[in-house]
Scaffold this motif. Sequence first.
Motif, PDB file in Angstrom:
ATOM      1  N   VAL A  19       0.681  -1.190  -0.055  1.00 25.29           N
ATOM      2  CA  VAL A  19       0.101   0.085   0.080  1.00 25.29           C
ATOM      3  C   VAL A  19       0.648   1.252   0.072  1.00 25.29           C
ATOM      4  N   GLU A  20       2.021   1.182   0.510  1.00 23.27           N
ATOM      5  CA  GLU A  20       2.870   2.338   0.252  1.00 23.27           C
ATOM      6  C   GLU A  20       3.476   2.459  -1.289  1.00 23.27           C
ATOM      7  N   ARG A  21       2.407   2.636  -1.949  1.00 23.01           N
ATOM      8  CA  ARG A  21       2.740   2.930  -3.475  1.00 23.01           C
ATOM      9  C   ARG A  21       3.600   3.782  -3.958  1.00 23.01           C
ATOM     10  N   PHE A  54      14.768  10.028   2.272  1.00 22.15           N
ATOM     11  CA  PHE A  54      14.454  11.369   3.245  1.00 22.15           C
ATOM     12  C   PHE A  54      12.832  11.038   3.315  1.00 22.15           C
ATOM     13  N   TYR A  55      12.598  11.321   4.730  1.00 23.30           N
ATOM     14  CA  TYR A  55      11.130  11.661   5.054  1.00 23.30           C
ATOM     15  C   TYR A  55      10.793  13.049   4.968  1.00 23.30           C
ATOM     16  N   VAL A  56       9.634  13.131   3.930  1.00 21.56           N
ATOM     17  CA  VAL A  56       9.379  14.543   3.566  1.00 21.56           C
ATOM     18  C   VAL A  56       7.927  14.905   3.459  1.00 21.56           C
ATOM     19  N   SER A  73       7.306   7.333  -1.684  1.00 26.51           N
ATOM     20  CA  SER A  73       6.591   6.107  -1.063  1.00 26.51           C
ATOM     21  C   SER A  73       5.685   6.728  -0.105  1.00 26.51           C
ATOM     22  N   ILE A  74       4.554   6.782  -0.806  1.00 33.67           N
ATOM     23  CA  ILE A  74       3.244   7.768  -0.219  1.00 33.67           C
ATOM     24  C   ILE A  74       2.600   6.993   1.043  1.00 33.67           C
ATOM     25  N   ALA A  75       2.096   7.702   1.826  1.00 37.11           N
ATOM     26  CA  ALA A  75       0.900   7.524   2.676  1.00 37.11           C
ATOM     27  C   ALA A  75      -0.395   7.452   2.056  1.00 37.11           C
ATOM     28  N   ASP A  76      -1.414   7.217   2.936  1.00 33.66           N
ATOM     29  CA  ASP A  76      -2.606   7.470   2.385  1.00 33.66           C
ATOM     30  C   ASP A  76      -3.289   8.482   1.888  1.00 33.66           C
ATOM     31  N   ARG A  86      23.041   1.825   6.146  1.00 29.95           N
ATOM     32  CA  ARG A  86      22.640   2.735   7.326  1.00 29.95           C
ATOM     33  C   ARG A  86      21.433   3.293   7.332  1.00 29.95           C
ATOM     34  N   PHE A  87      20.870   3.694   8.454  1.00 29.08           N
ATOM     35  CA  PHE A  87      19.397   4.058   8.312  1.00 29.08           C
ATOM     36  C   PHE A  87      18.984   5.366   7.383  1.00 29.08           C
ATOM     37  N   PHE A  88      17.905   4.762   6.659  1.00 29.61           N
ATOM     38  CA  PHE A  88      17.514   5.761   5.718  1.00 29.61           C
ATOM     39  C   PHE A  88      18.522   5.726   4.333  1.00 29.61           C
ATOM     40  N   ARG A  89      19.240   4.967   4.257  1.00 28.46           N
ATOM     41  CA  ARG A  89      20.115   4.577   3.130  1.00 28.46           C
ATOM     42  C   ARG A  89      19.602   3.302   2.495  1.00 28.46           C
ATOM     43  N   SER A 142      14.876   0.900   6.823  1.00 29.01           N
ATOM     44  CA  SER A 142      13.851   1.881   6.952  1.00 29.01           C
ATOM     45  C   SER A 142      12.624   1.004   7.492  1.00 29.01           C
ATOM     46  N   GLY A 143      11.620   1.853   7.722  1.00 32.67           N
ATOM     47  CA  GLY A 143      10.058   0.904   7.935  1.00 32.67           C
ATOM     48  C   GLY A 143       9.300   1.683   9.183  1.00 32.67           C
ATOM     49  N   TYR A 144       8.192   1.123   9.135  1.00 34.00           N
ATOM     50  CA  TYR A 144       7.219   1.943  10.035  1.00 34.00           C
ATOM     51  C   TYR A 144       7.167   1.315  11.538  1.00 34.00           C
ATOM     52  N   SER A 145       8.171   0.995  12.000  1.00 33.57           N
ATOM     53  CA  SER A 145       8.151   0.789  13.591  1.00 33.57           C
ATOM     54  C   SER A 145       9.403   1.214  13.996  1.00 33.57           C
ATOM     55  N   LYS A 146       9.649   1.163  15.196  1.00 31.99           N
ATOM     56  CA  LYS A 146      10.779   1.630  15.953  1.00 31.99           C
ATOM     57  C   LYS A 146      11.924   0.522  16.445  1.00 31.99           C
ATOM     58  N   GLN A 147      11.337  -0.840  15.916  1.00 30.97           N
ATOM     59  CA  GLN A 147      12.230  -1.842  16.206  1.00 30.97           C
ATOM     60  C   GLN A 147      13.423  -2.202  15.246  1.00 30.97           C
ATOM     61  N   PHE A 155      14.380  -3.371   7.729  1.00 32.56           N
ATOM     62  CA  PHE A 155      14.601  -2.947   6.121  1.00 32.56           C
ATOM     63  C   PHE A 155      13.250  -3.231   5.397  1.00 32.56           C
ATOM     64  N   GLU A 156      13.313  -2.311   4.341  1.00 37.44           N
ATOM     65  CA  GLU A 156      12.171  -2.350   3.405  1.00 37.44           C
ATOM     66  C   GLU A 156      12.774  -2.729   2.132  1.00 37.44           C
ATOM     67  N   ILE A 157      12.383  -3.814   1.420  1.00 41.21           N
ATOM     68  CA  ILE A 157      12.652  -4.194   0.096  1.00 41.21           C
ATOM     69  C   ILE A 157      11.609  -3.625  -0.813  1.00 41.21           C
ATOM     70  N   TYR A 158      11.939  -2.867  -1.675  1.00 41.77           N
ATOM     71  CA  TYR A 158      11.134  -2.342  -2.823  1.00 41.77           C
ATOM     72  C   TYR A 158      10.964  -3.364  -3.925  1.00 41.77           C
ATOM     73  N   VAL A 159      10.179  -4.430  -4.109  1.00 41.73           N
ATOM     74  CA  VAL A 159       9.994  -5.468  -4.873  1.00 41.73           C
ATOM     75  C   VAL A 159       9.312  -4.875  -6.333  1.00 41.73           C
ATOM     76  N   LEU A 208       4.957   7.511  15.599  1.00 40.47           N
ATOM     77  CA  LEU A 208       5.134   7.478  13.922  1.00 40.47           C
ATOM     78  C   LEU A 208       3.725   7.754  13.718  1.00 40.47           C
ATOM     79  N   LEU A 209       3.488   9.003  12.931  1.00 44.72           N
ATOM     80  CA  LEU A 209       2.294   9.705  12.623  1.00 44.72           C
ATOM     81  C   LEU A 209       1.388   8.930  11.510  1.00 44.72           C
ATOM     82  N   SER A 210       0.301   9.012  11.486  1.00 43.83           N
ATOM     83  CA  SER A 210      -0.533   8.303  10.506  1.00 43.83           C
ATOM     84  C   SER A 210      -1.456   9.410   9.468  1.00 43.83           C
TER      85      SER A 210
HETATM   86  N1  THG Z   1       8.164   3.366   4.595  1.00 38.86           N
HETATM   87  C1  THG Z   1       7.868   3.450   3.324  1.00 38.86           C
HETATM   88  N2  THG Z   1       6.939   4.302   2.628  1.00 38.86           N
HETATM   89  C2  THG Z   1       5.978   4.873   3.619  1.00 38.86           C
HETATM   90  C3  THG Z   1       6.322   4.456   5.130  1.00 38.86           C
HETATM   91  C4  THG Z   1       7.282   3.663   5.230  1.00 38.86           C
HETATM   92  N3  THG Z   1       4.811   5.435   3.143  1.00 38.86           N
HETATM   93  C5  THG Z   1       3.516   5.646   3.980  1.00 38.86           C
HETATM   94  C6  THG Z   1       4.166   6.129   5.441  1.00 38.86           C
HETATM   95  N4  THG Z   1       5.303   5.160   5.951  1.00 38.86           N
HETATM   96  C7  THG Z   1       4.672   7.399   5.347  1.00 38.86           C
HETATM   97  N5  THG Z   1       4.981   7.894   6.778  1.00 38.86           N
HETATM   98  C8  THG Z   1       6.069   7.671   7.384  1.00 38.86           C
HETATM   99  C9  THG Z   1       5.991   8.251   8.903  1.00 38.86           C
HETATM  100  C10 THG Z   1       7.275   8.075   9.653  1.00 38.86           C
HETATM  101  C11 THG Z   1       8.322   7.525   8.853  1.00 38.86           C
HETATM  102  C12 THG Z   1       8.277   6.836   7.773  1.00 38.86           C
HETATM  103  C13 THG Z   1       7.195   7.237   6.883  1.00 38.86           C
HETATM  104  C14 THG Z   1       9.845   7.282   9.813  1.00 38.86           C
HETATM  105  N6  THG Z   1       9.825   8.125  10.776  1.00 38.86           N
HETATM  106  C15 THG Z   1      11.147   8.069  11.446  1.00 38.86           C
HETATM  107  C16 THG Z   1      10.798   8.388  12.886  1.00 38.86           C
HETATM  108  O1  THG Z   1       9.873   9.519  12.753  1.00 38.86           O
HETATM  109  O2  THG Z   1      11.718   8.162  14.003  1.00 38.86           O
HETATM  110  C17 THG Z   1      12.515   8.441  10.883  1.00 38.86           C
HETATM  111  C18 THG Z   1      12.362   9.609  10.105  1.00 38.86           C
HETATM  112  C19 THG Z   1      13.643  10.231   9.909  1.00 38.86           C
HETATM  113  O3  THG Z   1      14.642  10.496  10.885  1.00 38.86           O
HETATM  114  O4  THG Z   1      14.083  10.522   8.642  1.00 38.86           O
HETATM  115  O5  THG Z   1      10.538   6.391   9.508  1.00 38.86           O
HETATM  116  O6  THG Z   1       7.468   3.735   6.560  1.00 38.86           O
HETATM  117  N7  THG Z   1       8.684   3.369   2.348  1.00 38.86           N
END
Ligand code: THG
Length: 367
Positions: free
Chosen positions: A60-62, A92-94, A120-123, A174-177, A193-198, A201-205, A242-244
Amino acid sequence: MALISPSRRLRRTPFSDGVEAAGVKAYTVYNHMLLPTVFESVEADYHHLKKHVQIWDVSVERQVELRGPDAARLMQMLTPRDLRGMLPGRCFYVPIVDETGGMLNDPVAVKLAEDRWWISIADSDLLLWVKGIANGYRLDVLVDEPDVSPLAIQGPKADELMARVFGETIRDIRFFRFGLFQFEGRDLVIARSGYSKQGGFEIYVQGSDIAMPIWNTLFAAGEDLNVRAGCPNAIERIEGGLLSYGNDMTDDNTPHECGLGRFCDTQTAIGCIGRDALLRVSKEGPVQQVQAITIDGDPVPPCDRVWPLFAQGRRVGQVTSAIWSPDYSTNVAIGMVRMTHWDSGTKLEVETPAGRRSATVQPGFWA
Ligand code: THG
């Protein structure tokens, strides 16, 4: 809640067969696509995620792909984060903002090359906004949604599992590379990277045809690591702050209200469409901001609408996400709180479907 009727509009993913075989119990809809929310139970999934390793179908992270000579220029038009120092191989988280400085999305930007980016977008339907900008400004760039589906490997044993499948060098990312790794002769983008604090990795398949082969290979390699199918976990992500998008923020909020000011360089982000609006509002600073909040009492019901926050009978904000945390033995929450009441330790009242509860603004998130 009643069931959701399947149809073509509600897109399956290239991993859906595996997700179903793994016993998914609930889905949500995200970018018009199925996103698992529960396998065993939200609490059991949470404990497992913090101890072992999980494989998440986050298709869903299109991706919104930008390709062509104006790709970097277009990317900078979308965000107040200064991208000039961003090298290929970085994520980069943007914040993405409109002409009023309102949040349209909070994706991860992946710079593949100067002239090739993935967002890599949110909803939210960001593709439409990006196509509109590209065409309206007559930019020399192709904008589309490629056949790319992220698969997240999350949890403390993620490094061990990934090293078994992709080799020891994966530990050096490294983180976010990201780096390129081979699978069945195909190059895959793999980021830490990934939507958890644990951690993980994320594999862009890239290419739906290799989705199930990768899924099956990871499960086979991780049997003794207690690998399981998982998904973004509501408890863990609220603890981690982590915001939604759509829950904790909407296009009514600026990045500063969302606590994303550290990802804005509005002075130097020349070309950003929301720059003038953000320069105006960020001079004063936001009058409300996202905060970590605890809610007293028994476990709260699901938070499927805003819960108003009050102080001495006056409205001072709203809770936007809340859930019981087993590890902290309290309800943890994310809310938007007015400046007059956002100091850590401030006592508030929250109107939940289970009645009025005491709530307290916290110094920060938990993880
Ligand atoms: N990974 C990828 N795509 C995504 C998400 C993802 N798309 C949807 C959604 N998640 C987008 N939103 C987020 C929100 C938080 C983070 C990533 C995407 C995140 N934040 C870290 C934090 O806040 O601790 C680090 C941010 C930073 O330091 O740069 O990881 O998860 N591919």
